[in-house]
Every structure is written in C-alpha cells, then in structure tokens.
Design an enzyme around this catalytic site. Structure first.
Site, PDB file in Angstrom:
ATOM      1  N   ASP A  51      47.611  33.206  41.915  1.00  0.00           N
ATOM      2  CA  ASP A  51      47.550  34.412  42.445  1.00  0.00           C
ATOM      3  C   ASP A  51      47.904  35.526  41.428  1.00  0.00           C
ATOM      4  OD1 ASP A  51      47.982  36.369  44.780  1.00  0.00           O
ATOM      5  OD2 ASP A  51      49.888  36.809  43.808  1.00  0.00           O
ATOM      6  N   ILE A  52      47.099  36.711  41.191  1.00  0.00           N
ATOM      7  CA  ILE A  52      47.480  37.551  40.226  1.00  0.00           C
ATOM      8  C   ILE A  52      48.557  38.609  40.698  1.00  0.00           C
ATOM      9  CG2 ILE A  52      46.436  39.425  38.550  1.00  0.00           C
ATOM     10  CD1 ILE A  52      45.503  36.508  38.019  1.00  0.00           C
ATOM     11  N   GLU A 179      31.448  53.541  27.362  1.00  0.00           N
ATOM     12  CA  GLU A 179      30.716  53.085  28.539  1.00  0.00           C
ATOM     13  C   GLU A 179      30.222  54.607  29.152  1.00  0.00           C
ATOM     14  OE1 GLU A 179      29.998  52.316  32.756  1.00  0.00           O
ATOM     15  OE2 GLU A 179      31.283  53.642  31.896  1.00  0.00           O
ATOM     16  N   GLU A 180      31.132  55.163  29.257  1.00  0.00           N
ATOM     17  CA  GLU A 180      30.842  56.608  29.696  1.00  0.00           C
ATOM     18  C   GLU A 180      29.691  57.386  29.235  1.00  0.00           C
ATOM     19  OE1 GLU A 180      31.611  57.052  32.696  1.00  0.00           O
ATOM     20  OE2 GLU A 180      33.707  56.321  32.974  1.00  0.00           O
TER      21      GLU A 180
END
Length: 448
Positions: A51-52, A179-180
């Site tokens: 579980d993160i 990325e943008e």
C-alpha cells in the site's frame, strides 16, 4: 499533459476529425482486425504489492508547491523551479539506493533535463519503465499536472527500496522535462536509444494527472496486457474504469508507442467535462471539468483529490509488482474468460461483426445467471444492437437499439444460459443500426 493546437484554429472538417480522434474512434486501421478466439482467464489480485502511503505522496506535492513558490510560481522547462524539482526527486532516489542519471537536451533556447533512475538487479533485457513528466506550464505550479504523477511514481520507487525488491525484470523510473512543449524530453530519450535498447523495454507505463479534483478513472487501452493489469486492480476496489481518450498522443507515452514499445498508464481527467453517467459511478460533479485548474495558476496543492491520488498510486505499485516482480497469485480455476482484442463496428448499413471466446475446462451447462461484461467505445450507444450467441447457435439479446444518446457501453448483463453447454465457442455479435457513428468493441468477458 501537453495541450495540442486548439480546434478553434482548424477548419470545420478538421475540427470534427480532431474531436473524433479525442474519442479514440477515428482509427479504423487500429481496430479493424478481427478478434481471435481466446480462452484468457482473469487473474485474481496480487497480494505482494505494498500500500502506497498517500500522506507520503502528498508530502512530495507539498515540496513541489514550495519549490514553485520560491521560483516565480512555476516549475516550467528552462526555469529554476524545474531544476529544483529535479534535484529534489534525485536526492530522494540517490538516498534510497537507485542509480540515477540526468540527461540533458535543448528546447526553445533553454537546457532541459530528464531524470532516469534504475533499481539494481532484474533482467535488463526485459525492462519495465514507469514515467511521468516533472515540468509544469509557466502559468502555475502544476501540482496535479503533473506533480501528481511525478510524486506517485517517486513514492512507488521509494517503496521498492523499502522492500528491497528483487524483481524478475529490471525496473526503471523516469521524470521527463519539457513535456508541456510537446513531449520533448521523452522523445529525446526514446530517439537516443539504440534499436537494441528499445527492444529491451517490455513496457512503458505513463502517469500524467492522477489526482484530478473531479476525478475519473481512465486506463490506457494501447496494449491489452498492460491495460488488463490496471483493470484487474480497480476491479478489486469495485471501481469501474473507462478507456483513456482525452490524452491520446498528448503525453509521454506517445514517443514510446511510436517506437513500437508497449505502453499503458492511468489518467484522472483534464479539461473534458464529466458526464452525468460518470458522476453517477465515480461521484463528483456532472457538467464540470475533471480539472478546472488545468494549466492555470490555481493548479496548487489544494487542487488534488486525495482518494483518487491514493487509488492511482496504489495501482502504480500493483502494476509494477505484477509486471516486474512476479507478484501475482496463481490463476483462478477458470470462472472468467475474456477477449480484449479491439474490434471495429462498421457504421450503418454495415454488417454485424462478431468476437469469439472459447471456453474450456468447465463441466456441465452454463449457469442461469451467466455474467456478460461488455465494454465498447461508440459515439451513440442507442444505435447498437448486441447479442450473445451460445455454443448451440442460440442468440440472447443483451442490448437493443434505442433513443439513448449516451456514448460508450460499460455494462455487465445477466443471461439465463442454462440450456447451453459451458464449454465451446461463445460469440458476441454487434451491429450498428443508425448512420453517422464510429466505434469499436474494447473487450468482453464471460463469468460463470
């Protein structure tokens, strides 16, 4: 997530084409192949993935917010906030035992950076990658877009270290720059790989916007195996998913896909509007954008839905443990059979098309409450007629044409098929009864 050219700048015909592409239905070459028979079985949930802690993920987001505050309000390419963000992530990974490298490139007259982190061990000829873009737009701090994905994979990487995981496959994480500006950093990375190194990447998972404040649960459908891993996880939470179409070609999976590398991923929505049907199954506000602060100054640490961030972060860990660490439990005895091969549905007056599933290993007849799950992408579901055809050739009507204008179908039907032998070839038959539609069958399954 990168924003493509606005449809307002296109001709009317091109704008319609752009809208159809956003729905993922203007690619008949991709979906036209007939669906082969399959007896693939759904695997139960893995038990090994951790579980993160969502509090840890949010702590990373708080740090990214502070970095933006100290650097002109953003973390954009070529700005000091981006480099400070990269240094923060790299410091966490170095301390956790990852081998990190920083890759430089140039874009728009400025130096950009990708951060690559490799976990020691695993078969390098079978590398599983998880990635997210770390840059924001200049308008704001970019906490959902895409601090959320960046923080989610960072905390998953740290969970790998805490577990001292010894995966069967090699694990690699990446944080992309620019990325943008059009997936510049990830494209540079892929183009820099030798062809032999590209073939060593067995799958790339992309996480761009996973904590939207009015969230949806969208799964990339580019590769059936990677898609199924995420669908299986959300099924354990009884959370329905939909095919991700809003971000097609607009995020860092695109260069990998273009290079022939299998891709998958998760997305919680950007500036598209949540429908009433989506609000009914996911909660939130119908008629509102998934993220009203998309690419705006209000994309701050308060622009996050904690529940969506939690579920999606856990899904990242589940997928990596499944794909790289061999963490699944044994398959079930065969109660569920599924075909995940896409099948185009021709527009009216086109013929009916069929997708087949071969069932074996069962005994006796099918149950009186046979479950038939159907997922289809279609611009007007009311024009579809869908039948289940049993091994005997008998047809069972699942969905009639109607005046329902709702797009897409994601429904489980119950059929009394007790007169049919369970083993044999079952078929799903679909036909479009109205004009001016596009769509395809995404997947269907039988649960006995």
């Amino acid at each position: 997530m990168h924003t493509p050219p606005s449809p307002r700048t296109l001709s009317a015909g091109a704008a319609l084409a752009t809208a159809a592409l956003a729905l993922g239905v203007l690619a008949p070459a991709v979906h036209a192949a007939p669906a082969p028979e399959t007896s693939a079985r759904v695997r139960p949930a893995a038990v090994a993935a951790p579980d993160i802690p969502v509090a840890n993920v949010k702590a990373h987001l708080a740090q990214l917010q502070q970095i933006a505050n100290a650097n002109g309000g953003n973390r954009a390419h070529g700005r000091s906030g981006y480099k400070a963000s990269l240094d923060y992530v790299k410091g966490k990974l170095d301390a956790a035992g990852f081998t990190t490298s920083v890759q430089q490139f140039s874009s728009s007259g400025a130096t950009g950076y990708n951060l690559i982190a490799d976990w020691p061990g695993g078969d390098a000829s079978r590398t599983v990658m998880a990635g997210a873009h770390l840059d924001s737009v200049t308008a704001g701090p970019g906490i959902n877009d895409n601090g959320s994905g960046s923080a989610g994979i960072l905390e998953t990487a740290l969970a790998v270290s805490r577990a001292q995981l010894k995966p069967d496959k090699h694990l690699r994480f990446a944080w992309w720059g620019a990325e943008e500006l059009g997936m510049v950093g990830s494209r540079y990375y892929v183009n820099s790989l030798a062809s032999g190194d590209r073939s060593k990447i067995s799958g790339y998972l992309n996480f761009d916007m996973i904590g939207s404040p009015n969230p949806g649960y969208f799964v990339y459908d580019d590769d059936p195996t990677l898609e199924k891993v995420f669908k299986d996880y959300f099924a354990t939470l009884s959370i329905p998913t939909e095919i991700e179409t809003e971000g097609d070609g607009r995020s860092d999976h695109a260069p990998f896909k273009s290079a022939g590398i299998p891709v998958g991923g998760l997305f919680s929505g950007a500036d598209y509007t949540k429908t009433a049907a989506q609000a009914q199954k996911w909660g939130g506000s119908a008629g509102q954008e998934f993220d009203a602060c998309y690419h705006a100054s209000c994309d701050t640490s308060s622009n996050i839905d904690t529940t969506a961030l939690d579920h999606n972060s856990d899904a990242i860990a589940y997928a990596l443990w499944q794909l790289a660490a061999g963490g699944s439990t044994p398959p079930d005895p065969g109660s569920t059979f599924e075909n995940t091969t896409d099948l185009a549905v021709p527009d009216s007056p086109g013929p009916a098309v069929t997708s087949s599933i071969t069932v074996n290993g069962r005994s006796g007849n099918a149950p009186s409450a046979l479950k038939v799950g159907v997922k289809a992408v279609h611009t007007y579901s009311g024009d579809l007629v869908i039948d289940l055809v049993g091994p005997s050739g008998r047809s069972y009507r699942l969905h009639n044409s109607s005046s329902d204008a709702t797009p897409n179908i994601d429904t489980t039907y119950t059929v009394n098929a007790s007169s049919e032998t369970a083993n044999g070839t079952w078929k799903l038959k679909l036909q479009d009864k109205g004009p001016q539609d596009t769509g395809y069958l995404d997947s269907w399954k039988l649960t006995f």
